[in-house]
Design an enzyme around this catalytic site. Structure first.
Site, short mmCIF file in Angstrom:
data_model
loop_
_atom_site.label_atom_id
_atom_site.label_comp_id
_atom_site.label_asym_id
_atom_site.label_seq_id
_atom_site.Cartn_x
_atom_site.Cartn_y
_atom_site.Cartn_z
N HIS A 216 0.83 -1.21 0.00
CA HIS A 216 0.00 0.00 0.00
C HIS A 216 0.86 1.25 0.00
CE1 HIS A 216 1.18 -0.80 4.10
NE2 HIS A 216 1.07 0.50 4.33
N HIS B 11 5.35 6.46 -1.20
CA HIS B 11 6.13 5.23 -1.35
C HIS B 11 5.29 4.01 -1.01
CE1 HIS B 11 6.37 5.96 2.99
NE2 HIS B 11 6.62 4.66 3.12
#
Lengths: 169, 169
Positions: free
Chosen positions: B34, B115
């Site tokens: 995620h 990220h």
């Protein structure tokens, strides 16, 4: 990819189910506690968009409903699955029926017995031992269900949520 | 309960990230790959309903956008997290900003570096070893993000999805 449609009950009921699943459910780490509305079937990313659109329509036509569980049952001798028995209601059965009708394909293999699995892949003797303890457990839980989830399976076997559908909205 | 807001990328990108996470990410079994939009914070079930309503409004105001990743980076020496670097875009930063503004509370501790974590809880020597191999890996991936997810954490540490929010709808 494999997809499926489930209800996740409240955090409280999931935590309760997991207290058993941790020991008795071989799929404990692959998916949180759930009530299956439509068993896993194969699809692709383009079809997923169409499936979502259909599910949105279906969700609108069904209102939130009460989910009640009051005992632990087993599918033995058909298989050694131990589960929280969920009381059948017209709302739940209506939702199941529409999600498993012709337009979706993949009709169900079994009659609908609403349940939340807490044990599976048990040997006959494990099953007998565990179920003899759990069948006497008194449970009395009711909650409101206002959504269901479309899931897909990652290559490592873990299920993730593609989309949530709110009932009656 | 602990809740958080994330983007799950496509199954393809999640499977790619998991090929590393399986070996290098201590949270591999707790949450699928995620991009965190809002770090975990404490809330309760009543507030969850209000949070959902706010998120629906926010999702409507933001359009789907392109997510691009082309390299593996590390937060070392701040910490030993290795990640797929996601190119910052105005859309992603706008969404982050709105999800972390005053009305939600819990302002972020760090500047936003979008990220997808693939390694964490590595010792310094493990980090040096793994990152020296991965930093040279050529990645070129772009996909459309059209949704984000509100998650809650179960007592066993595993995150589940409370609701999906579709961007621009």
């Amino acid at each position: 990819m494999q997809v499926g449609i489930v209800i996740f009950p409240s955090k409280k009921l999931q935590d309760f189910a997991n207290s058993y699943r941790k020991r008795y459910d071989s799929k404990y780490s692959l998916i949180p506690p759930h009530l299956t509305l439509k068993a896993a079937f194969e699809t692709n990313e383009e079809q997923l968009v169409e499936i979502s659109a259909k599910l949105e329509e279906i969700a609108k036509r069904h209102e939130p409903f009460e989910l009640r569980t009051n005992k632990i049952s087993s599918f033995h001798p058909v298989n050694n699955v131990i589960y929280l028995k969920v009381e059948p209601t017209a709302e739940l059965e209506g939702l199941f029926k529409e999600l498993n009708s012709g337009s979706f394909g993949n009709p169900p293999e079994y009659a609908f017995v609403p349940h939340i699995t807490i044990g599976q892949s048990l040997s006959n003797s494990e099953h007998a031992d565990v179920f003899s303890q759990l069948r006497l457990q008194k449970i009395e839980h009711t909650e409101t269900i206002d959504r269901f989830h479309l899931l897909y399976q990652l290559d490592n076997g873990i299920w993730n949520v593609y989309e949530t559908f709110l009932l009656g909205k």
